[in-house]
Design a protein around this motif. Sequence first.
Motif, short mmCIF file in Angstrom:
data_model
loop_
_atom_site.label_atom_id
_atom_site.label_comp_id
_atom_site.label_asym_id
_atom_site.label_seq_id
_atom_site.Cartn_x
_atom_site.Cartn_y
_atom_site.Cartn_z
N SER A 198 -1.27 -3.22 -2.02
CA SER A 198 -2.58 -3.15 -1.37
C SER A 198 -2.48 -3.12 0.15
O SER A 198 -3.42 -2.69 0.83
N LEU A 199 -1.37 -3.60 0.70
CA LEU A 199 -1.24 -3.70 2.15
C LEU A 199 -0.19 -2.78 2.73
O LEU A 199 0.15 -2.87 3.91
N ARG A 200 0.34 -1.87 1.90
CA ARG A 200 1.42 -1.01 2.36
C ARG A 200 0.91 0.40 2.64
O ARG A 200 0.20 0.99 1.83
N GLY A 201 1.26 0.93 3.79
CA GLY A 201 0.88 2.29 4.11
C GLY A 201 0.06 2.38 5.38
O GLY A 201 -0.54 1.40 5.86
N LYS A 202 0.00 3.57 5.94
CA LYS A 202 -0.64 3.82 7.22
C LYS A 202 -2.10 3.38 7.26
O LYS A 202 -2.56 2.84 8.26
N TYR A 203 -2.83 3.56 6.17
CA TYR A 203 -4.26 3.27 6.16
C TYR A 203 -4.60 1.96 5.46
O TYR A 203 -5.77 1.65 5.25
N LYS A 204 -3.58 1.17 5.10
CA LYS A 204 -3.84 -0.06 4.34
C LYS A 204 -3.19 -1.30 4.92
O LYS A 204 -3.31 -2.38 4.34
N ALA A 205 -2.52 -1.15 6.04
CA ALA A 205 -1.67 -2.24 6.52
C ALA A 205 -2.43 -3.34 7.26
O ALA A 205 -2.11 -3.70 8.39
N HIS A 206 -3.47 -3.84 6.61
CA HIS A 206 -4.12 -5.03 7.15
C HIS A 206 -4.80 -5.79 6.01
O HIS A 206 -5.27 -5.19 5.04
N GLU A 207 -4.81 -7.08 6.11
CA GLU A 207 -5.33 -7.94 5.04
C GLU A 207 -6.82 -7.67 4.82
O GLU A 207 -7.59 -7.50 5.77
N GLY A 208 -7.22 -7.64 3.56
CA GLY A 208 -8.61 -7.40 3.22
C GLY A 208 -8.99 -5.93 3.21
O GLY A 208 -10.16 -5.59 3.13
N ASN A 209 -7.99 -5.06 3.31
CA ASN A 209 -8.25 -3.62 3.33
C ASN A 209 -8.98 -3.19 2.07
O ASN A 209 -8.59 -3.54 0.96
N PHE A 210 -10.02 -2.39 2.24
CA PHE A 210 -10.88 -2.00 1.11
C PHE A 210 -10.18 -1.10 0.12
O PHE A 210 -10.08 -1.40 -1.06
N ILE A 211 -9.64 0.04 0.59
CA ILE A 211 -9.03 0.97 -0.36
C ILE A 211 -7.78 0.37 -1.00
O ILE A 211 -7.41 0.72 -2.12
N GLY A 212 -7.14 -0.56 -0.29
CA GLY A 212 -5.95 -1.20 -0.84
C GLY A 212 -6.24 -1.95 -2.12
O GLY A 212 -5.35 -2.11 -2.97
N LYS A 213 -7.46 -2.38 -2.29
CA LYS A 213 -7.82 -3.12 -3.50
C LYS A 213 -7.95 -2.20 -4.71
O LYS A 213 -8.07 -2.68 -5.84
N PHE A 214 -7.95 -0.90 -4.47
CA PHE A 214 -7.91 0.06 -5.57
C PHE A 214 -6.48 0.54 -5.82
O PHE A 214 -6.24 1.33 -6.73
N GLU A 215 -5.53 0.04 -5.01
CA GLU A 215 -4.13 0.46 -5.11
C GLU A 215 -3.23 -0.78 -5.08
O GLU A 215 -2.42 -0.96 -4.18
N PRO A 216 -3.34 -1.66 -6.09
CA PRO A 216 -2.68 -2.95 -6.01
C PRO A 216 -1.18 -2.94 -6.27
O PRO A 216 -0.48 -3.85 -5.84
N GLY A 217 -0.66 -1.96 -6.97
CA GLY A 217 0.76 -1.99 -7.35
C GLY A 217 1.55 -0.87 -6.72
O GLY A 217 1.11 -0.20 -5.79
N HIS A 218 2.74 -0.66 -7.26
CA HIS A 218 3.57 0.45 -6.79
C HIS A 218 2.89 1.76 -7.14
O HIS A 218 2.43 1.98 -8.26
N GLN A 219 2.83 2.67 -6.18
CA GLN A 219 2.23 3.98 -6.39
C GLN A 219 3.31 4.98 -6.80
O GLN A 219 4.44 4.94 -6.30
N ASP A 220 2.95 5.88 -7.70
CA ASP A 220 3.89 6.84 -8.26
C ASP A 220 3.96 8.08 -7.36
O ASP A 220 3.07 8.92 -7.37
N THR A 221 5.03 8.20 -6.59
CA THR A 221 5.16 9.33 -5.68
C THR A 221 5.35 10.65 -6.42
O THR A 221 5.04 11.71 -5.87
N LEU A 222 5.85 10.61 -7.65
CA LEU A 222 5.97 11.84 -8.44
C LEU A 222 4.59 12.42 -8.73
O LEU A 222 4.32 13.60 -8.48
N ASN A 223 3.69 11.58 -9.22
CA ASN A 223 2.37 12.06 -9.61
C ASN A 223 1.47 12.33 -8.41
O ASN A 223 0.77 13.34 -8.37
N TYR A 224 1.46 11.45 -7.43
CA TYR A 224 0.62 11.69 -6.25
C TYR A 224 1.20 12.81 -5.39
O TYR A 224 0.45 13.55 -4.74
#
Length: 361
Positions: A231-257
Amino acid sequence: MENLRKGFPVLEQYTYLNTAASGLLPEAVWEFRQNHDLDFLLGASVFKEKQAEALTETRELVGEVFKCAPARVALVPNFSFGISTLLEGLDKHPKALLLKNDYPSLNWAVTSRNFEIEYAEINENLEENIAEAFKKQQPDFFAFSIVQYLNGIKIDLGFVNKLKQEYPHTLFIADATQYCGTEEFNFEESGLDVLICSTYKWLNAGYGNAFMLFKKEMENRISPKTLGFGSLRGKYKAHEGNFIGKFEPGHQDTLNYGSLAEALKLIKKNGIKEISARIESLSNKAKSEFTEMDLLEESVVNRKTHSSIFNIKGGEKLFRHLQSKNIITSMRGGGVRVSFHYFNTEEELHFLLKQLREFGV
């Protein structure tokens, strides 16, 4: 037209009229997937350290194509995960408006929760039915598919914009799985508050990837409960309480995305305006022919505009007959559903019509 068919080897053996069920895998996406896993095989964690860059590219491409700031684009594995996470972030007892017989994964997500639910009918008077439902009892949220999976009826997005202006406090939540990739769309200028799209159909991005778009004010209207290291990893999510991060809580699949990113690059290369023009032309011709043959329900015939999905009269025998001619369709709602994408041709439409006439429909 041939240039738009290149890179889809399935078309060499089938008349593929089934994008509404499953899009094709372009060679460009397949090649990316081969290279991705080879790099993972040889690089392991060294390769995965580049994960954030890959996800950022996908997020920015989604935002660019559908006109939404990247910081308000969430990458999710599928529509069902997205809608369920969103609904869990709403007040516990809101009033909901749905369309009767809309896509099950949408309606089930709502009906499985303790919401007060009203329905509007899907027919030739769809927009009037929705307007009446709003007047009867203004919903806290209206969740609907832009294009209906059963018969291809497409809601008038201009109507949605006007309705949102009239009812600004209602959340407008759209399933765009049967829509995105068929015509140009500007999320920022739309009447939608949230858009969710699985990308294995009209975007031809393969399975295991979807996206959500949010208007800025949704951060104050939706409170997702999910949270994880991702939820807190990445250019647009690197701060606590980030909104979109709460829709991305785990490891993201770089193959599929990453596959989604490649599919969007292909759309940009072909041009969404060109894609839209091809689809619209085929849709208009198909609707005219199907109407003349009395193969469509009245609610579709009487609509001014339509998508490129049609449910034609016929049962299992017709479905099997078309299948024997290598025409790929789906059985849906008691009829045979056909759908035309930009890589389909008038020749394929004429071949379908010939087989329908020979069958005697």
